[in-house]
Design a protein around this motif. Structure first.
Motif, PDB file in Angstrom:
ATOM      1  N   ASP A 206       0.898  -1.163   0.106  1.00 63.62           N
ATOM      2  CA  ASP A 206       0.029   0.088   0.014  1.00 63.62           C
ATOM      3  C   ASP A 206       1.008   1.320   0.006  1.00 63.62           C
ATOM      4  N   TRP A 207       1.456   1.471  -1.284  1.00 61.58           N
ATOM      5  CA  TRP A 207       2.372   2.619  -1.117  1.00 61.58           C
ATOM      6  C   TRP A 207       1.920   3.903  -0.930  1.00 61.58           C
ATOM      7  N   ASN A 208       0.396   4.164  -1.402  1.00 59.97           N
ATOM      8  CA  ASN A 208      -0.001   5.595  -1.137  1.00 59.97           C
ATOM      9  C   ASN A 208      -0.988   5.516   0.104  1.00 59.97           C
ATOM     10  N   ARG A 209      -0.720   4.614   0.920  1.00 55.06           N
ATOM     11  CA  ARG A 209      -1.370   4.441   2.292  1.00 55.06           C
ATOM     12  C   ARG A 209      -2.668   4.769   2.387  1.00 55.06           C
ATOM     13  N   ASP A 210      -3.431   4.390   1.609  1.00 54.74           N
ATOM     14  CA  ASP A 210      -4.908   4.621   1.639  1.00 54.74           C
ATOM     15  C   ASP A 210      -5.834   3.479   2.243  1.00 54.74           C
ATOM     16  N   GLY A 211      -5.042   2.338   2.663  1.00 57.19           N
ATOM     17  CA  GLY A 211      -5.550   1.366   3.339  1.00 57.19           C
ATOM     18  C   GLY A 211      -5.961   0.061   2.077  1.00 57.19           C
ATOM     19  N   HIS A 212      -5.673   0.343   0.925  1.00 56.94           N
ATOM     20  CA  HIS A 212      -5.914  -0.533  -0.164  1.00 56.94           C
ATOM     21  C   HIS A 212      -4.687  -1.035  -0.559  1.00 56.94           C
ATOM     22  N   MET A 213      -4.503  -2.460  -1.233  1.00 55.23           N
ATOM     23  CA  MET A 213      -3.301  -2.913  -1.460  1.00 55.23           C
ATOM     24  C   MET A 213      -3.023  -2.387  -2.802  1.00 55.23           C
ATOM     25  N   ASP A 214      -1.716  -2.219  -3.147  1.00 55.47           N
ATOM     26  CA  ASP A 214      -1.309  -1.726  -4.761  1.00 55.47           C
ATOM     27  C   ASP A 214      -0.439  -2.727  -5.230  1.00 55.47           C
ATOM     28  N   LYS A 215      -0.286  -2.582  -6.687  1.00 56.95           N
ATOM     29  CA  LYS A 215       0.371  -3.736  -7.132  1.00 56.95           C
ATOM     30  C   LYS A 215       1.416  -3.077  -8.279  1.00 56.95           C
ATOM     31  N   ALA A 216       2.692  -3.627  -8.265  1.00 56.44           N
ATOM     32  CA  ALA A 216       3.555  -3.162  -9.457  1.00 56.44           C
ATOM     33  C   ALA A 216       4.123  -4.128 -10.007  1.00 56.44           C
ATOM     34  N   MET A 217       4.234  -4.177 -11.340  1.00 55.00           N
ATOM     35  CA  MET A 217       4.672  -5.280 -12.160  1.00 55.00           C
ATOM     36  C   MET A 217       5.634  -4.821 -13.242  1.00 55.00           C
ATOM     37  N   LEU A 218       6.416  -5.642 -13.538  1.00 54.46           N
ATOM     38  CA  LEU A 218       7.294  -5.557 -14.985  1.00 54.46           C
ATOM     39  C   LEU A 218       6.710  -6.425 -16.060  1.00 54.46           C
ATOM     40  N   VAL A 219       6.774  -5.793 -17.201  1.00 50.89           N
ATOM     41  CA  VAL A 219       5.852  -5.953 -18.443  1.00 50.89           C
ATOM     42  C   VAL A 219       7.007  -6.277 -19.735  1.00 50.89           C
ATOM     43  N   GLU A 220       7.631  -7.223 -20.195  1.00 53.01           N
ATOM     44  CA  GLU A 220       8.329  -7.343 -21.182  1.00 53.01           C
ATOM     45  C   GLU A 220       7.798  -6.756 -22.532  1.00 53.01           C
ATOM     46  N   SER A 221       8.884  -5.930 -23.015  1.00 54.67           N
ATOM     47  CA  SER A 221       8.572  -5.403 -24.606  1.00 54.67           C
ATOM     48  C   SER A 221       8.739  -6.264 -25.423  1.00 54.67           C
ATOM     49  N   ASN A 222       8.011  -6.339 -26.426  1.00 56.26           N
ATOM     50  CA  ASN A 222       7.984  -7.042 -27.834  1.00 56.26           C
ATOM     51  C   ASN A 222       8.878  -6.275 -28.891  1.00 56.26           C
ATOM     52  N   GLU A 223       9.078  -5.053 -28.788  1.00 56.06           N
ATOM     53  CA  GLU A 223       9.661  -4.347 -29.712  1.00 56.06           C
ATOM     54  C   GLU A 223      11.281  -4.333 -29.326  1.00 56.06           C
ATOM     55  N   ASP A 224      11.844  -4.181 -28.189  1.00 56.57           N
ATOM     56  CA  ASP A 224      13.088  -4.081 -27.912  1.00 56.57           C
ATOM     57  C   ASP A 224      13.482  -4.666 -26.648  1.00 56.57           C
TER      58      ASP A 224
END
Length: 199
Positions: free
Chosen positions: A39-57
């Motif tokens: 919960d990075w913004n501390r609003d009481g709701h779980m947040d998510k961060a992800m990495l997504v691979e590029s198909n172009e580079d």
């Protein structure tokens, strides 16, 4: 490593740089590589961060999803070409949380070739948005350990710690770089004046 196996000086220097780094960073996209939650913004709701691979580079995009009261996620904030990634040659980017629950995106080139590097990009919630607040990189030559350099740039304090193996010492450099919103993080050209390991 097996007991009794000897390492060449160049390999020892390279290993020390990687250890120091770890102890002290509109393309079509493919499947998600990794994700972390907090919960990075501390609003009481779980947040998510992800990495997504590029198909172009050879890069990954960083996707930040803020949580909603209904348990779902808001549309992502996307930072394209956020970090280098080469999974085909064994150097994929990775994402994790550090001890302060800030995001660390690690990219590297250590599998093939003479020139090696490993870099961490640090992301934290600042001023109401996700920003890059630090960048750390170690770069070395597999055949010339004296050419190794590293730097640890803190965008919040205006300080960077720079190490040149050939000089056998570290030095502290002052800079004017400030935390950068993730969408604006394109490996800032300004880093070249602060961090010799950047190029």
């Amino acid at each position: 490593m097996k007991i009794g196996v000897k390492m060449k000086p160049a390999a020892i220097i390279a290993c020390l740089f990687v250890l120091a780094l770890n102890g002290s960073s509109s393309a079509q996209t493919g499947p998600a590589a990794e994700q972390v939650r907090y919960d990075w913004n501390r609003d009481g709701h779980m947040d998510k961060a992800m990495l997504v691979e590029s198909n172009e580079d050879e890069s990954v995009s960083l996707h930040i999803h803020f949580g909603r009261p209904n348990g779902r996620f808001a549309p992502p904030i996307i930072a394209t070409n956020f970090a280098g990634s080469s999974p085909m040659i064994g150097d994929p980017a990775h994402i994790k949380l550090n001890a302060a629950n800030s995001i660390v995106v690690t990219s590297s080139h250590i599998g093939i070739g003479r020139s090696k590097y490993e870099a961490d990009t640090l992301v934290a919630f600042r001023g109401g948005q996700m920003k890059v607040v630090g960048y750390k990189i170690a770069r070395w030559d597999a055949f010339d350990p004296e050419a190794a350099t590293s730097c640890d740039v803190n965008f919040s304090t205006g300080r960077a710690v720079v190490l040149h193996t050939s000089q056998r010492r570290t030095r502290v450099v002052r800079h004017n770089l400030a935390p950068v919103p993730i969408r604006n993080w394109k490996m800032l050209p300004e880093l070249r004046g602060t961090c010799p390991a950047y190029d």
